[in-house]
Write a protein that holds these residues in place. Sequence first.
Motif, PDB file in Angstrom:
ATOM      1  N   VAL A 298      12.595  -0.388   2.600  1.00  0.00           N
ATOM      2  CA  VAL A 298      11.642  -0.824   3.792  1.00  0.00           C
ATOM      3  C   VAL A 298      10.766  -1.985   3.401  1.00  0.00           C
ATOM      4  O   VAL A 298      10.728  -2.750   4.186  1.00  0.00           O
ATOM      5  CB  VAL A 298      11.039   0.639   4.287  1.00  0.00           C
ATOM      6  N   GLY A 299      10.215  -1.580   2.180  1.00  0.00           N
ATOM      7  CA  GLY A 299       9.314  -2.726   1.802  1.00  0.00           C
ATOM      8  C   GLY A 299       9.802  -4.120   1.868  1.00  0.00           C
ATOM      9  O   GLY A 299       9.325  -5.178   2.270  1.00  0.00           O
ATOM     10  N   ALA A 300      11.036  -4.359   1.270  1.00  0.00           N
ATOM     11  CA  ALA A 300      11.887  -5.584   1.352  1.00  0.00           C
ATOM     12  C   ALA A 300      12.134  -5.755   2.711  1.00  0.00           C
ATOM     13  O   ALA A 300      11.944  -7.325   3.054  1.00  0.00           O
ATOM     14  CB  ALA A 300      13.271  -5.358   0.661  1.00  0.00           C
TER      15      ALA A 300
ATOM     16  N   ARG B   8       0.935  -1.171  -0.024  1.00  0.00           N
ATOM     17  CA  ARG B   8      -0.027   0.002   0.238  1.00  0.00           C
ATOM     18  C   ARG B   8       0.786   1.212  -0.003  1.00  0.00           C
ATOM     19  O   ARG B   8       0.441   2.196  -0.435  1.00  0.00           O
ATOM     20  CB  ARG B   8      -1.226   0.037   1.203  1.00  0.00           C
ATOM     21  N   GLY B   9       2.002   1.173   0.775  1.00  0.00           N
ATOM     22  CA  GLY B   9       2.700   2.355   0.446  1.00  0.00           C
ATOM     23  C   GLY B   9       3.400   2.438  -0.505  1.00  0.00           C
ATOM     24  O   GLY B   9       3.513   3.748  -1.178  1.00  0.00           O
ATOM     25  N   LEU B  10       3.781   1.521  -1.453  1.00  0.00           N
ATOM     26  CA  LEU B  10       4.003   1.598  -2.685  1.00  0.00           C
ATOM     27  C   LEU B  10       3.375   2.191  -3.790  1.00  0.00           C
ATOM     28  O   LEU B  10       3.637   3.283  -4.643  1.00  0.00           O
ATOM     29  CB  LEU B  10       4.811   0.082  -3.323  1.00  0.00           C
TER      30      LEU B  10
ATOM     31  N   VAL C  89       2.447   7.147  -8.037  1.00  0.00           N
ATOM     32  CA  VAL C  89       2.550   8.580  -9.333  1.00  0.00           C
ATOM     33  C   VAL C  89       3.474   9.639  -8.850  1.00  0.00           C
ATOM     34  O   VAL C  89       4.228  10.294  -9.842  1.00  0.00           O
ATOM     35  CB  VAL C  89       1.174   8.798  -9.425  1.00  0.00           C
ATOM     36  N   LEU C  90       3.506  10.033  -7.763  1.00  0.00           N
ATOM     37  CA  LEU C  90       4.405  11.181  -7.483  1.00  0.00           C
ATOM     38  C   LEU C  90       5.870  10.860  -7.395  1.00  0.00           C
ATOM     39  O   LEU C  90       6.770  11.607  -7.667  1.00  0.00           O
ATOM     40  CB  LEU C  90       3.921  11.670  -5.811  1.00  0.00           C
TER      41      LEU C  90
END
Length: 407
Positions: free
Chosen positions: A384-386, A232-234, A239-240
């Motif tokens: 961070v996601g990894a 969800r963060g990704l 877009v930005l």
Amino acid sequence: MKGSRASVSFILFVVVINMLGVGLAWPILPKLVQAFEGGNISSAAFQYGLLASAYALAQFLFAPLMGNLSDAFGRRPVLLLSQMGLAIDYAILAIAPDYWWLLAARLISGVLGATITTANAYMADISTPQNRARNFGLIGAAFGIGFIAGPALGGLLGEIDIRLPFVAASILSLANTLYGFFLLPESLPPEKRRSVGRLWKSNPVAALGNMGRFPVLMPLFIALLLTAISARGLESIWVLYTDFRFGWSLRDSALSLAFVGVMFILVQGVLVGPAVRLLGERRVVLYGYCVAIFALFLFGIADRGWMLFPLTAVYIIGAALAEPALKAICSKAVPDDHQGLLQGVLASIGSVAIIVGPISASLLLAHVAGPAPLVNLPGIWFLVGALLFAVALLSAARRVVPAPAPD
């Protein structure tokens, strides 16, 4: 009705139209916030993160109630109510004069937005243990179909008028409501429904506690939460981020989201079933998480825009294989009359992820896009996601890896 091809087709069509509307709006809403913020990417990232988190907080509080209501009164009325809520949400977004109107619209959608929660429960109703993972994968493929046409069309309409995609999404949601009213059959027969119980039992904390009777679920819930925070963060900063990092236009970002849809169709519509049959649900989860970790790490250090396309493909192969397999494991752990409540809890977990993921990713993007970042690492959220996927892998492995047989 269980296993009926017609029933599966009905619910997949509902999800396709729903996600087409979502896909139309997805690339536009961050740009609309950016317009309200005078074009400043750093400020827009923060404000959009707050917007996404407010939506998720409302969904977190109300998703178990909607799941509980679907267990008591059937899936069909809850699906129709949520579709009408989406139509209202998009109509407000189409005329919103300022940021606070956007916030009001997102809160309405968060309260009533139970489409996917109830669609998953519907699919569980009409599935057998043998085809449950495949059917959950088909819902993912329906997501993908909506995202192929939705973002691409949203990008094209948005270049004509930034509000036009919201008008189109509202019309689609209203059409979906009418479709469901006239053609969608009920999937939960009266004899399998349960008492709605006292209202307080429908709050997310009580709903999660009710799932505590199934001890296999908690480590799996943790894994789903951590991976959803990463995803969800990704999604919220995509877009930005691509504008800031690679100078992508709205059309570029929209087409990349359409590519995401193509990959979801390929992976969840075609590969989930064979992968589960070949490897089993447990191995699909573990291998999928390993592939996603590898892709997210490379995302974090990528310095050319073209690299995002192959990395997106690799990431989706891993994450989109693992998610339906893990949800199928969760679904098999509870009886039929708790499927709606389970899906409500899963939706609440997803909502927590939307509270935490977008605001966390947006704060990091706002920092690195600012004038004097302490850490000059534009892809920091992907790293961070990894890490989040790695912790999820350890948590899931506690339950999805069978214990060794005693000597």
